[in-house]
Scaffold this motif. Structure first.
Motif, PDB file in Angstrom:
ATOM      1  N   ALA A 126       0.846  -1.192   0.000  1.00  0.00           N
ATOM      2  CA  ALA A 126       0.000   0.000   0.000  1.00  0.00           C
ATOM      3  C   ALA A 126       0.880   1.240   0.000  1.00  0.00           C
ATOM      4  CB  ALA A 126      -0.931   0.003   1.211  1.00  0.00           C
ATOM      5  N   GLY A 127       0.281   2.362  -0.339  1.00  0.00           N
ATOM      6  CA  GLY A 127       1.008   3.624  -0.343  1.00  0.00           C
ATOM      7  C   GLY A 127       0.278   4.648  -1.180  1.00  0.00           C
ATOM      8  N   THR A 128       0.859   5.813  -1.286  1.00  0.00           N
ATOM      9  CA  THR A 128       0.284   6.901  -2.082  1.00  0.00           C
ATOM     10  C   THR A 128       1.340   7.410  -3.044  1.00  0.00           C
ATOM     11  OG1 THR A 128      -1.130   7.569  -0.237  1.00  0.00           O
ATOM     12  CG2 THR A 128      -0.844   9.151  -2.025  1.00  0.00           C
ATOM     13  N   ILE A 129       0.996   7.462  -4.337  1.00  0.00           N
ATOM     14  CA  ILE A 129       1.900   7.979  -5.365  1.00  0.00           C
ATOM     15  C   ILE A 129       1.550   9.445  -5.593  1.00  0.00           C
ATOM     16  CG2 ILE A 129       2.827   7.623  -7.659  1.00  0.00           C
ATOM     17  CD1 ILE A 129       3.068   5.213  -5.724  1.00  0.00           C
ATOM     18  N   VAL A 130       2.548  10.315  -5.451  1.00  0.00           N
ATOM     19  CA  VAL A 130       2.299  11.753  -5.575  1.00  0.00           C
ATOM     20  C   VAL A 130       3.260  12.371  -6.579  1.00  0.00           C
ATOM     21  CG1 VAL A 130       1.402  11.960  -3.221  1.00  0.00           C
ATOM     22  CG2 VAL A 130       3.852  12.311  -3.656  1.00  0.00           C
ATOM     23  N   ASP A 133       4.909  18.056  -6.465  1.00  0.00           N
ATOM     24  CA  ASP A 133       4.263  19.076  -5.638  1.00  0.00           C
ATOM     25  C   ASP A 133       3.406  18.484  -4.531  1.00  0.00           C
ATOM     26  OD1 ASP A 133       2.166  18.020  -7.060  1.00  0.00           O
ATOM     27  OD2 ASP A 133       1.614  19.890  -8.079  1.00  0.00           O
ATOM     28  N   GLY A 134       3.422  17.164  -4.367  1.00  0.00           N
ATOM     29  CA  GLY A 134       2.677  16.523  -3.300  1.00  0.00           C
ATOM     30  C   GLY A 134       1.264  16.134  -3.645  1.00  0.00           C
ATOM     31  N   GLN A 135       0.807  16.476  -4.849  1.00  0.00           N
ATOM     32  CA  GLN A 135      -0.549  16.109  -5.254  1.00  0.00           C
ATOM     33  C   GLN A 135      -0.576  14.673  -5.765  1.00  0.00           C
ATOM     34  OE1 GLN A 135      -3.313  18.161  -4.870  1.00  0.00           O
ATOM     35  NE2 GLN A 135      -1.774  19.321  -3.702  1.00  0.00           N
ATOM     36  N   PRO A 136      -1.716  13.974  -5.565  1.00  0.00           N
ATOM     37  CA  PRO A 136      -1.807  12.587  -6.039  1.00  0.00           C
ATOM     38  C   PRO A 136      -1.546  12.472  -7.538  1.00  0.00           C
ATOM     39  CG  PRO A 136      -3.642  13.099  -4.579  1.00  0.00           C
ATOM     40  CD  PRO A 136      -2.928  14.405  -4.844  1.00  0.00           C
ATOM     41  N   ALA A 137      -0.932  11.361  -7.932  1.00  0.00           N
ATOM     42  CA  ALA A 137      -0.613  11.106  -9.345  1.00  0.00           C
ATOM     43  C   ALA A 137      -1.465   9.938  -9.829  1.00  0.00           C
ATOM     44  CB  ALA A 137       0.868  10.804  -9.514  1.00  0.00           C
ATOM     45  N   PRO A 138      -2.710  10.206 -10.302  1.00  0.00           N
ATOM     46  CA  PRO A 138      -3.631   9.116 -10.632  1.00  0.00           C
ATOM     47  C   PRO A 138      -3.252   8.332 -11.882  1.00  0.00           C
ATOM     48  CG  PRO A 138      -4.575  11.231 -11.248  1.00  0.00           C
ATOM     49  CD  PRO A 138      -3.321  11.537 -10.491  1.00  0.00           C
ATOM     50  N   ASP A 139      -2.391   8.890 -12.731  1.00  0.00           N
ATOM     51  CA  ASP A 139      -2.051   8.214 -13.985  1.00  0.00           C
ATOM     52  C   ASP A 139      -0.755   7.407 -13.895  1.00  0.00           C
ATOM     53  OD1 ASP A 139      -4.288   9.302 -15.252  1.00  0.00           O
ATOM     54  OD2 ASP A 139      -3.207  11.162 -15.673  1.00  0.00           O
ATOM     55  N   SER A 157      -2.316   0.799 -12.587  1.00  0.00           N
ATOM     56  CA  SER A 157      -2.542   2.175 -12.142  1.00  0.00           C
ATOM     57  C   SER A 157      -3.643   2.160 -11.094  1.00  0.00           C
ATOM     58  CB  SER A 157      -2.932   3.075 -13.320  1.00  0.00           C
ATOM     59  OG  SER A 157      -1.905   3.112 -14.276  1.00  0.00           O
ATOM     60  N   TYR A 158      -3.627   3.130 -10.199  1.00  0.00           N
ATOM     61  CA  TYR A 158      -4.521   3.099  -9.049  1.00  0.00           C
ATOM     62  C   TYR A 158      -5.213   4.436  -8.879  1.00  0.00           C
ATOM     63  CZ  TYR A 158      -1.967  -1.170  -8.294  1.00  0.00           C
ATOM     64  OH  TYR A 158      -1.403  -2.404  -8.479  1.00  0.00           O
ATOM     65  N   TRP A 159      -6.516   4.383  -8.586  1.00  0.00           N
ATOM     66  CA  TRP A 159      -7.350   5.564  -8.479  1.00  0.00           C
ATOM     67  C   TRP A 159      -6.779   6.564  -7.471  1.00  0.00           C
ATOM     68  CZ3 TRP A 159     -10.786   8.254 -10.874  1.00  0.00           C
ATOM     69  CH2 TRP A 159     -11.547   9.198 -10.188  1.00  0.00           C
ATOM     70  N   ASN A 160      -6.625   7.807  -7.944  1.00  0.00           N
ATOM     71  CA  ASN A 160      -6.179   8.916  -7.103  1.00  0.00           C
ATOM     72  C   ASN A 160      -4.817   8.657  -6.480  1.00  0.00           C
ATOM     73  OD1 ASN A 160      -6.782  11.539  -6.330  1.00  0.00           O
ATOM     74  ND2 ASN A 160      -7.482  10.909  -4.288  1.00  0.00           N
ATOM     75  N   GLY A 161      -4.010   7.807  -7.130  1.00  0.00           N
ATOM     76  CA  GLY A 161      -2.661   7.565  -6.653  1.00  0.00           C
ATOM     77  C   GLY A 161      -2.569   6.643  -5.457  1.00  0.00           C
ATOM     78  N   GLU A 162      -3.704   6.062  -5.001  1.00  0.00           N
ATOM     79  CA  GLU A 162      -3.705   5.202  -3.822  1.00  0.00           C
ATOM     80  C   GLU A 162      -3.345   3.771  -4.222  1.00  0.00           C
ATOM     81  OE1 GLU A 162      -3.922   6.153  -0.756  1.00  0.00           O
ATOM     82  OE2 GLU A 162      -4.241   8.252  -1.317  1.00  0.00           O
ATOM     83  N   LEU A 163      -2.134   3.362  -3.899  1.00  0.00           N
ATOM     84  CA  LEU A 163      -1.624   2.055  -4.269  1.00  0.00           C
ATOM     85  C   LEU A 163      -2.134   0.979  -3.319  1.00  0.00           C
ATOM     86  CD1 LEU A 163       0.330   0.020  -5.632  1.00  0.00           C
ATOM     87  CD2 LEU A 163       2.133   0.921  -4.142  1.00  0.00           C
ATOM     88  N   LEU A 164      -2.659  -0.113  -3.868  1.00  0.00           N
ATOM     89  CA  LEU A 164      -2.976  -1.311  -3.100  1.00  0.00           C
ATOM     90  C   LEU A 164      -2.836  -2.489  -4.042  1.00  0.00           C
ATOM     91  CD1 LEU A 164      -3.810  -2.557  -0.443  1.00  0.00           C
ATOM     92  CD2 LEU A 164      -6.204  -2.345  -1.157  1.00  0.00           C
ATOM     93  N   ALA A 165      -1.705  -3.181  -3.955  1.00  0.00           N
ATOM     94  CA  ALA A 165      -1.389  -4.246  -4.887  1.00  0.00           C
ATOM     95  C   ALA A 165      -1.161  -5.554  -4.141  1.00  0.00           C
ATOM     96  CB  ALA A 165      -0.148  -3.900  -5.694  1.00  0.00           C
ATOM     97  N   GLU A 166      -1.766  -6.646  -4.626  1.00  0.00           N
ATOM     98  CA  GLU A 166      -1.521  -7.973  -4.087  1.00  0.00           C
ATOM     99  C   GLU A 166      -0.321  -8.574  -4.793  1.00  0.00           C
ATOM    100  OE1 GLU A 166      -4.068 -12.088  -3.439  1.00  0.00           O
ATOM    101  OE2 GLU A 166      -4.145 -11.062  -5.373  1.00  0.00           O
ATOM    102  N   VAL A 167       0.644  -9.097  -4.033  1.00  0.00           N
ATOM    103  CA  VAL A 167       1.861  -9.677  -4.593  1.00  0.00           C
ATOM    104  C   VAL A 167       2.228 -10.920  -3.803  1.00  0.00           C
ATOM    105  CG1 VAL A 167       2.754  -7.446  -5.379  1.00  0.00           C
ATOM    106  CG2 VAL A 167       3.361  -8.286  -3.106  1.00  0.00           C
TER     107      VAL A 167
END
Length: 604
Positions: A126-130, A133-139, A157-167
């Motif tokens: 999990a995590g947040t991709i930004v 400038d600190g803004q979410p990177a949805p693409d 790719s993850y909605w609004n930069g919110e990463l949740l990947a099963e591995v």
């Protein structure tokens, strides 16, 4: 590729029923795919696993769940196709046969067959991709790898930069990409310096915030020679493998994201009032200046675009009548550099208007058939074309372009009994290996007649040949090869008469063997030449596939023919029965007959 969530839902649905599937058409033969799904560590059967097979065309699927011993059996809908097979289970990472976690890397399995799976316990990242400038990177796209492996365990790719990947549980490295920007978690510029994370089975690893670096590229303003903004010119970079299409807006502003490097930029005009132009103000790529892009920075690049010129005139035929639907093409001076423009084709009154022409000296070509162009004002080649000087923002009307009249040939194609042959190609060029007739040609109608126009020379030889290879080619004068063809005169007025009588084609088959008599395993292109010392036709030929079977060459005339074998990968070539073309053994086939040859490959 189906999303992981979709596959999870599918697996849950399959648990409620013994099996589901998509049937193939009634004529397709089915086949069985079997296997077992076990835990990769303990070897114990995974009793809640489900398996799905999807064919190579996405037309048919077969799905089902395992029994108490982890075994499954699927009846796939089409035995002639290959299948991607995946296994899923609760608390396990979805896996593709054989041992892959990426849809693109999955093996294509033939059926009937066996596909066993050893599934690994899964965890989550999990995590947040930004952005910088600190803004979410949805693409952004997130890729997860095992250290030292280039096969993704997860990619998406993850909605609004919110990463949740099963591995699969274990050590991983994480790569984030967005356009030209890239970062290896947490903040490395390359994989060598990426952090290695450990994902525990059944647990979630939180990466926190992973920030992409600032974008790099170039941007600026386009104005014309009067200072007005220029809209709808689109910057492209032909020398880069990155897709760039950045168009200027109503204020002339444009911006393009691009990886660091030096580039020539082609500003392609979508605005009929302005010409396309290269960086530095050049009309050609060779004269363009480079724009340098630095990492994490946007290079400012402004450009003055001269207003386009306009060319008008009329297209007439040889008798002076207007000709519609002829589209003049503009070239830079007397060069082969084509200048893209707007508008252009002549109307019913023969009038044409070409806009967005670079304000420089140009030549104008009106295509009129195969090798039958007319250059303004009345030249057969660019060498004799008029150089037309153009001025920015002004219209230049040139003299009428009177098309050069092409010459004609007509005739009839029959068999030896006088029966008409339909669908026969007639023209100056024999191109059976081009995938179809090329150049100026005509096709015979149901009565065997053809009409060939736009011939530019005062004399020529013609060939009649069959696209299907059923009839042997014949040249004017009845020659079975081009070297014996008769030249016919083409009058300025009226049409030359050229009739053809065709014979059934012969066939050459054969096997290629080594000196010990065993068939060779390499593949060779088979080309057929006439028996003269000069190669007349490279066109007709076939292919020896290296499986030990015969090669077959169809459409053969009754003439001494030479066979040349080429391996274009290795450069090896040899003639049948001789060290070179002069000493090669000729093969003659009777009309409608077949000759079989055994070709001995020279010692290497």
């Amino acid at each position: 590729m189906p999303s992981r969530a979709a596959r999870t839902l599918l697996c849950a649905a399959l648990l409620a029923v013994p099996a589901i599937g998509v049937t193939a058409p009634a004529h397709a033969a089915t086949a069985t795919l079997t296997g077992r799904v076990v835990d990769s560590v303990t070897g114990a059967p995974i009793t809640d696993a489900c398996v799905q097979a999807i064919d190579e065309n996405w037309d048919g699927t077969a799905s089902g769940c395992v029994d108490s011993d982890g075994r499954y059996s699927l009846e796939v809908p089409n035995a002639d196709l290959s299948y991607r097979v995946e296994a899923s289970a609760s608390s396990y990472a979805t896996q593709y046969a054989t041992g892959h976690y990426s849809w693109d890397r999955a093996d294509m399995l033939t059926v009937p067959g066996v596909a066993d799976f050893a599934l690994e316990r899964s965890g989550a990242i999990a995590g947040t991709i930004v952005d910088a400038d600190g803004q979410p990177a949805p693409d952004a796209t997130v890729e997860v790898f095992r250290p030292g492996s280039d096969e993704p365990l997860s990619q998406g790719s993850y909605w609004n930069g919110e990463l949740l990947a099963e591995v699969p549980a274990g050590d991983v490295v994480v790569h984030v990409v967005d356009g030209t920007r890239s970062v290896w978690a947490p903040d490395a510029v390359d994989r060598e310096h990426a952090a290695t994370y450990h994902v525990d089975a059944g647990a979630s690893l939180d990466l926190g915030r992973v920030a992409l670096p600032p974008a790099s590229g170039f941007a600026g303003m386009l104005t014309d020679d009067t200072g007005q903004p220029v809209s709808d010119l689109c910057a492209t970079v032909p020398t880069s493998d990155q897709w760039v299409w950045a168009c200027s807006d109503a204020q002339g502003h444009y911006s393009a994201e691009l990886a660091p490097g030096s580039y020539t930029v082609d500003f392609q005009s979508q605005n009929p009032a302005y010409p396309s132009i290269w960086s530095g103000g050049s009309w050609t790529e060779t004269g363009a200046k480079t724009v340098t892009v630095a990492a994490g920075a946007v290079t400012a690049y402004d450009l003055t675009v001269p207003r386009g010129a306009t060319l008008t005139g009329r297209v007439l035929d040889a008798s002076g009548k207007p000709v519609a639907d002829r589209c003049p093409q503009v070239y830079l001076g007397r060069t082969t550099t084509y200048l893209p423009t707007a508008g252009g084709c002549s109307a019913a009154d023969g009038m044409y208007t070409v806009t967005g022409v670079p304000p420089t000296k140009v030549t104008l070509d009106v295509p009129g058939g195969w090798n039958n162009d007319t250059w303004a004002a009345h030249g057969a080649t660019q060498r004799h074309a008029r150089l037309i000087p153009l001025v920015a923002g002004q219209t230049t009307t040139i003299a009428d372009i009177r098309l050069i009249a092409g010459r004609e040939a007509t005739g009839r194609v029959t068999d030896a009994q006088g029966h008409p042959l339909e669908g026969i190609v007639v023209g100056p060029y024999y191109t059976p290996r081009a995938g179809g007739a090329e150049g100026n040609h005509a096709i015979t109608d149901a009565d065997g007649y053809y009409e060939l126009t736009n011939l530019t020379d005062s004399s020529t030889s013609l060939v009649a040949w069959d696209l299907q290879g059923r009839w042997a080619p014949v040249w004017t004068g009845g020659s079975p090869t081009a070297d014996g063809a008769t030249t016919i005169a083409l009058p300025k007025h009226g049409a030359a008469q050229a009739d053809f009588t065709m014979k059934p084609a012969g066939t050459i088959t054969g096997t290629v063997v080594d000196a010990d008599g065993k068939p060779v395993t390499e593949q060779f292109d088979v080309s057929v030449y006439s028996g003269s010392s000069t190669a007349v036709q490279y066109g007709a030929g076939g292919w020896y596939d290296g499986t030990g079977g015969d090669f077959t060459v169809t459409g053969m005339p009754q003439a001494p023919l030479l066979l040349l074998f080429n391996d274009y990968e290795t450069g090896e070539s040899f003639w049948y029965g001789g060290a070179d073309q002069a000493s090669a053994t000729p093969v003659t086939v009777e009309p409608g007959g077949t000759v079989h040859v055994t070709v001995t490959r020279p010692a290497r």
